[in-house]
Design a protein around this motif. Structure first.
Motif, PDB file in Angstrom:
ATOM      1  N   TYR A 208     -16.703   6.920  42.853  1.00 37.85           N
ATOM      2  CA  TYR A 208     -17.560   6.361  43.112  1.00 37.85           C
ATOM      3  C   TYR A 208     -17.533   4.439  44.046  1.00 37.85           C
ATOM      4  N   SER A 209     -18.926   4.787  44.722  1.00 34.07           N
ATOM      5  CA  SER A 209     -18.852   3.513  45.214  1.00 34.07           C
ATOM      6  C   SER A 209     -17.967   2.436  44.530  1.00 34.07           C
ATOM      7  N   ILE A 210     -17.903   1.001  45.804  1.00 34.43           N
ATOM      8  CA  ILE A 210     -17.361   0.224  45.534  1.00 34.43           C
ATOM      9  C   ILE A 210     -18.369  -1.155  45.203  1.00 34.43           C
ATOM     10  N   GLU A 211     -18.902  -2.175  44.075  1.00 31.00           N
ATOM     11  CA  GLU A 211     -20.191  -2.873  43.639  1.00 31.00           C
ATOM     12  C   GLU A 211     -20.813  -3.369  45.207  1.00 31.00           C
ATOM     13  N   LYS A 212     -21.788  -3.495  44.012  1.00 28.90           N
ATOM     14  CA  LYS A 212     -23.013  -3.214  45.368  1.00 28.90           C
ATOM     15  C   LYS A 212     -22.808  -4.588  46.198  1.00 28.90           C
ATOM     16  N   GLU A 213     -22.461  -5.434  45.859  1.00 29.56           N
ATOM     17  CA  GLU A 213     -21.837  -7.000  45.897  1.00 29.56           C
ATOM     18  C   GLU A 213     -21.209  -7.014  47.448  1.00 29.56           C
ATOM     19  N   GLU A 214     -19.606  -5.735  47.212  1.00 27.11           N
ATOM     20  CA  GLU A 214     -18.542  -6.179  48.184  1.00 27.11           C
ATOM     21  C   GLU A 214     -18.961  -5.148  48.586  1.00 27.11           C
ATOM     22  N   SER A 236     -19.212   4.433  50.966  1.00 24.79           N
ATOM     23  CA  SER A 236     -17.232   3.380  50.631  1.00 24.79           C
ATOM     24  C   SER A 236     -17.282   4.245  49.307  1.00 24.79           C
ATOM     25  N   ARG A 237     -16.215   4.674  48.787  1.00 27.44           N
ATOM     26  CA  ARG A 237     -15.517   5.182  47.699  1.00 27.44           C
ATOM     27  C   ARG A 237     -14.051   4.920  46.972  1.00 27.44           C
ATOM     28  N   ARG A 238     -13.723   4.677  46.176  1.00 27.17           N
ATOM     29  CA  ARG A 238     -12.964   4.648  45.595  1.00 27.17           C
ATOM     30  C   ARG A 238     -11.281   5.216  45.242  1.00 27.17           C
ATOM     31  N   HIS A 239     -10.180   4.607  45.456  1.00 31.33           N
ATOM     32  CA  HIS A 239      -9.315   4.901  45.274  1.00 31.33           C
ATOM     33  C   HIS A 239      -8.087   4.893  44.833  1.00 31.33           C
ATOM     34  N   GLY A 240      -7.751   4.892  43.500  1.00 28.94           N
ATOM     35  CA  GLY A 240      -7.300   4.532  42.208  1.00 28.94           C
ATOM     36  C   GLY A 240      -8.305   3.057  42.646  1.00 28.94           C
ATOM     37  N   ILE A 245     -13.536   2.902  53.330  1.00 30.55           N
ATOM     38  CA  ILE A 245     -15.130   2.644  53.489  1.00 30.55           C
ATOM     39  C   ILE A 245     -15.109   3.486  55.216  1.00 30.55           C
ATOM     40  N   ASP A 246     -16.528   4.309  55.354  1.00 33.86           N
ATOM     41  CA  ASP A 246     -17.197   5.014  55.988  1.00 33.86           C
ATOM     42  C   ASP A 246     -19.018   4.145  57.191  1.00 33.86           C
ATOM     43  N   LEU A 247     -18.238   3.484  58.154  1.00 30.23           N
ATOM     44  CA  LEU A 247     -20.201   3.518  58.493  1.00 30.23           C
ATOM     45  C   LEU A 247     -19.855   3.847  59.740  1.00 30.23           C
ATOM     46  N   THR A 248     -21.250   3.760  60.350  1.00 30.45           N
ATOM     47  CA  THR A 248     -21.885   4.426  61.028  1.00 30.45           C
ATOM     48  C   THR A 248     -23.125   2.952  62.217  1.00 30.45           C
ATOM     49  N   ILE A 249     -21.722   2.377  63.203  1.00 32.18           N
ATOM     50  CA  ILE A 249     -22.951   1.508  63.419  1.00 32.18           C
ATOM     51  C   ILE A 249     -23.323   2.029  64.859  1.00 32.18           C
ATOM     52  N   CYS A 250     -24.959   1.111  65.554  1.00 36.77           N
ATOM     53  CA  CYS A 250     -24.788   1.396  66.727  1.00 36.77           C
ATOM     54  C   CYS A 250     -24.416  -0.036  67.645  1.00 36.77           C
ATOM     55  N   VAL A 251     -24.438   0.348  68.857  1.00 36.48           N
ATOM     56  CA  VAL A 251     -23.872  -0.066  70.048  1.00 36.48           C
ATOM     57  C   VAL A 251     -24.927   0.204  71.099  1.00 36.48           C
ATOM     58  N   ASP A 252     -24.705  -0.524  72.614  1.00 35.62           N
ATOM     59  CA  ASP A 252     -25.948  -0.583  73.542  1.00 35.62           C
ATOM     60  C   ASP A 252     -25.205   1.365  73.818  1.00 35.62           C
ATOM     61  N   GLY A 253     -25.598   1.162  74.658  1.00 32.29           N
ATOM     62  CA  GLY A 253     -25.410   3.363  75.099  1.00 32.29           C
ATOM     63  C   GLY A 253     -25.388   2.466  76.245  1.00 32.29           C
ATOM     64  N   THR A 254     -25.541   1.886  76.756  1.00 34.09           N
ATOM     65  CA  THR A 254     -25.216   1.793  78.534  1.00 34.09           C
ATOM     66  C   THR A 254     -24.084   1.389  78.771  1.00 34.09           C
ATOM     67  N   ILE A 255     -22.912   1.236  77.682  1.00 28.62           N
ATOM     68  CA  ILE A 255     -21.427   0.212  77.743  1.00 28.62           C
ATOM     69  C   ILE A 255     -20.717   1.102  77.716  1.00 28.62           C
TER      70      ILE A 255
END
Length: 301
Positions: A208-214, A236-240, A245-255
């Motif tokens: 189950y995911s964490i709360e929406k506010e968090e 996100s997923r709870r573990h006890g 947390i797993d996320l994908t971020i976008c960055v400048d493609g030229t760096i």
């Protein structure tokens, strides 16, 4: 400074000692005080002992470090214990309700209680509310699902005793039906709490995911990290008591790859520093031209 597991173990041992004393005096008061409601309440307190022992077992397993068979650690043992505790509550509630319901149709077997179960009931409520207070305080502090379940088990015992007292007083005034009727009401309280804990622990066992506010707070932390153009996805997923947390971020493609790694590392550190309940953060980096159309054009690091 005590660890979260030492705090949990300490308050649970206190609860076990109190519950042993309460179980004995309730059963004695119910037997010699002629109260079926107090006998039912005594059985409920006895189940508290078993559930608290379960919490201790869960703590002992959860604190073990990750190993070859459990790469993500053992924290879910707490959730598993909470799940088992919910089943115990449901069983105890059903048992109390069934026995009390049968007595409703056999009032000739219901004896008039004396003052003993009444006095014991009042003392019990004071102790159970104290148990609930100290247990829920630690449970919220360390975010322990099994300890929260145990705390509500204490509260349900307090509520059941109140129901028993109403039945005892009613029976003493000549309304014998109120004693077994109180037992039925007690069972409904116990079953309600059991169902709530069952739903909560089942959700956690299914990641189950964490709360929406968090989630929103952590997403904003990632968005406000230098070099991040946008957060494409956040999972996100709870573990006890903890969360991944797993996320994908976008960055400048030229760096450079190094700069992209540094941005991801900063996102991870910022999120980890924001909460004691985050066990790990995995950040995937994508160039903004391949990422999404919502990228904010931030200054490169």
């Amino acid at each position: 400074m005590e660890t979260r597991y030492e705090e949990s173990t300490s308050v649970t041992i206190k609860s076990i000692i109190i519950n042993i004393v309460l179980t004995v005096i309730k059963l004695v008061a119910g037997f010699f005080g002629n109260s079926n409601a107090m006998l039912a309440d005594g059985m409920h307190s006895a189940s508290d002992i078993a559930t608290s022992v379960g919490v201790l077992i869960g703590n002992n397993i959860s604190k073990k470090p990750q190993d070859r068979e459990h790469n993500y650690g053992h924290e879910k043992a707490e959730t598993l214990v909470a799940f088992v505790l919910s089943l115990v509550l449901l069983f105890v509630g059903a048992e109390i309700g069934l026995n009390s319901f049968k007595l409703l149709f056999n009032l000739d077997k219901v004896k008039t209680p004396n003052m003993l179960p009444l006095i014991v009931g009042i003392v019990s409520i004071l102790f159970k509310e104290y148990q609930y207070y100290i247990t829920i305080k630690v449970a919220n502090k360390i975010n322990s699902p099994s300890l929260k379940a145990d705390a509500w088990h204490h509260r349900s015992d307090s509520l059941s005793t109140i129901g028993a007292l109403i039945g005892i007083i009613g029976a003493m005034l000549g309304f014998k039906i109120l004693d077994p009727l109180a037992g039925v009401v007690v069972s409904l309280f116990v079953i309600k709490v059991g169902l709530e804990i069952l739903m909560s622990s089942s959700n956690e066992l299914m990641d189950y995911s964490i709360e929406k506010e968090e989630e929103s707070k952590l997403n904003n932390i990632a968005m406000n990290t230098d070099g991040v153009c946008n957060v494409k996805s956040f999972k996100s997923r709870r573990h006890g008591a903890m969360a991944y947390i797993d996320l994908t971020i976008c960055v400048d493609g030229t760096i450079s790859v190094f700069d992209g790694h540094e941005i991801a590392h900063n996102v991870e550190e910022n999120i980890m520093d924001s909460s004691d309940n985050i066990k790990a953060v995995i950040v995937h980096v994508e160039p903004k031209k391949n990422c999404c159309e919502k990228c904010n054009h931030k200054t490169k690091i």
